[in-house]
Design an enzyme around this catalytic site. Structure first.
Site, mmCIF file in Angstrom:
data_model
loop_
_atom_site.group_PDB
_atom_site.id
_atom_site.type_symbol
_atom_site.label_atom_id
_atom_site.label_comp_id
_atom_site.label_asym_id
_atom_site.label_seq_id
_atom_site.Cartn_x
_atom_site.Cartn_y
_atom_site.Cartn_z
ATOM 1 N N MET A 175 -2.562 3.198 7.488
ATOM 2 C CA MET A 175 -2.523 2.226 6.401
ATOM 3 C C MET A 175 -1.950 0.897 6.885
ATOM 4 S SD MET A 175 -1.520 4.234 2.919
ATOM 5 C CE MET A 175 -2.660 5.433 2.242
ATOM 6 N N HIS A 234 0.850 -1.184 0.000
ATOM 7 C CA HIS A 234 0.000 0.000 0.000
ATOM 8 C C HIS A 234 0.889 1.240 0.000
ATOM 9 C CE1 HIS A 234 0.967 0.275 4.255
ATOM 10 N NE2 HIS A 234 0.460 -0.933 4.469
ATOM 11 N N ARG A 280 -3.799 -5.285 6.494
ATOM 12 C CA ARG A 280 -4.952 -5.965 7.092
ATOM 13 C C ARG A 280 -6.249 -5.164 6.941
ATOM 14 N NH1 ARG A 280 -0.738 -7.670 10.768
ATOM 15 N NH2 ARG A 280 -0.777 -9.937 11.081
ATOM 16 N N HIS A 282 4.000 1.372 2.192
ATOM 17 C CA HIS A 282 5.181 0.677 1.667
ATOM 18 C C HIS A 282 5.864 1.507 0.574
ATOM 19 C CE1 HIS A 282 2.677 -2.915 2.983
ATOM 20 N NE2 HIS A 282 3.794 -3.082 3.664
ATOM 21 N N GLY A 306 8.665 1.214 8.565
ATOM 22 C CA GLY A 306 7.640 2.200 8.854
ATOM 23 C C GLY A 306 7.376 2.329 10.342
#
Length: 320
Positions: free
Chosen positions: A224, A39, A227, A42, A187
């Protein structure tokens, strides 16, 4: 701009050979470890990697070593071809996608079951009468060596997911040994994971710089996560209570409300009022991850909560 097709490597030795050939040319290597189903969070890591390295490797590997047999390994989302398309869309692309089949396969006829067909209890925990183990051990794959960051792995997610961070530290060590990067990017949504990897790199003298990138949110504020796709529309709307209450708590703290119990209670009430099941809501020191009673220095408010069958995590850093 022309689309860049990444080289896809699945073999450990070929990955290592590629990295060493790049280093022989004087190029620095950035690694972005992921479990796929990419997403924007990433992709932001990959954009950061371009700023700090000349060659970029993205690993896509769902690590059974960080899941217990009762967790959601079998339902973790994946879309490898979609991931490749997303990587192609990034300016500059990526040089390599490292996509191994099983990093715990040592060619010794180990049984590769890995819990993939075990549905288990949605909220994890122990199987009756058994010590909590990972899917690697439950699958009988013969792997015996684990890396542990003993203090940092215990609070927050470590309380309800006792095998998670030894699995994370071990697989990241394996990736570092295979890819041999100069820089690695993580992240801050997974705040505890980022701090654990930083400490592991320091303590074990890896010659790798670890960079934490800011948490990325949906336009409505939801953190974000791969899952999120498993949330129903109603659950997703209710899950916004996490980011909204964290935002309110952060503003209160920065305006002088430094009593952590009151801040935590406000978030717990909001999330529970929306129908969420709290795993934890804690204000901790940014470095040690130890709980604090009053905010006197840099802290981070970390939350984990269940909405339906999906466990979500979020956090906000607080600087008084």
């Amino acid at each position: 701009m022309a689309t860049k097709n990444p080289l896809i490597i699945s073999d450990k030795d070929k990955m290592r050979q590629w990295s060493r050939s790049m280093r022989a040319q004087g190029k620095t290597i950035g690694l972005v470890p992921t479990m796929g189903y990419l997403h924007e969070g990433h992709l932001s890591l990959i954009r950061d990697a371009h700023k700090h390295s000349q060659s970029v490797v993205v690993s896509i590997y769902v690590n059974p070593g960080q899941f217990s047999p009762t967790e959601d390994l079998s339902t973790y989302p994946s879309d490898f071809l979609g991931d490749i398309d997303k990587l192609k869309s990034i300016p500059g692309g990526v040089d390599v996608v490292f996509h191994p089949h099983n990093l715990y396969d040592y060619g010794d006829n180990s049984n590769d079951r890995s819990c993939w067909n075990d549905s288990g209890d949605q909220h994890g925990g122990e199987r009756e009468g058994r010590e909590v183990v990972s899917c690697v051990e439950d699958g009988g794959m013969g792997h015996e060596t684990w890396v542990r960051v003993e203090k940092l792995e215990k609070p927050l997610c470590g309380k309800s997911r006792p095998v998670c961070f030894r699995g994370v530290a071990t697989i990241v060590t394996k990736l570092f040994n295979i890819v041999e990067p100069d820089v690695a990017f993580f992240g801050k949504k997974d705040y505890q994971q980022w701090r654990i990897i930083q400490r592991m790199v320091r303590d074990l003298d890896f010659g790798i710089k670890v960079i934490g990138s800011d948490l990325v949110r949906e336009p409505d504020g939801l953190a974000m996560s791969s899952r999120n796709v498993r949330l129903s529309p109603a659950e997703r709307d209710k899950a916004l209570s996490i980011s909204r209450s964290l935002t309110e708590a952060k503003a209160a703290a920065e305006n002088g409300q430094v009593n952590c119990r009151e801040l935590m209670n406000s978030v717990i009430r909001s999330v529970q009022g929306a129908g969420g099941l709290i795993d934890y809501a804690e204000v901790v020191d940014q470095e040690s991850l130890e709980a604090v009673e009053e905010i006197k220095g840099p802290a981070v408010f970390c939350v984990a909560a269940w909405f339906g069958k999906v466990r979500l995590i979020d956090n906000m850093e607080i600087s008084p």
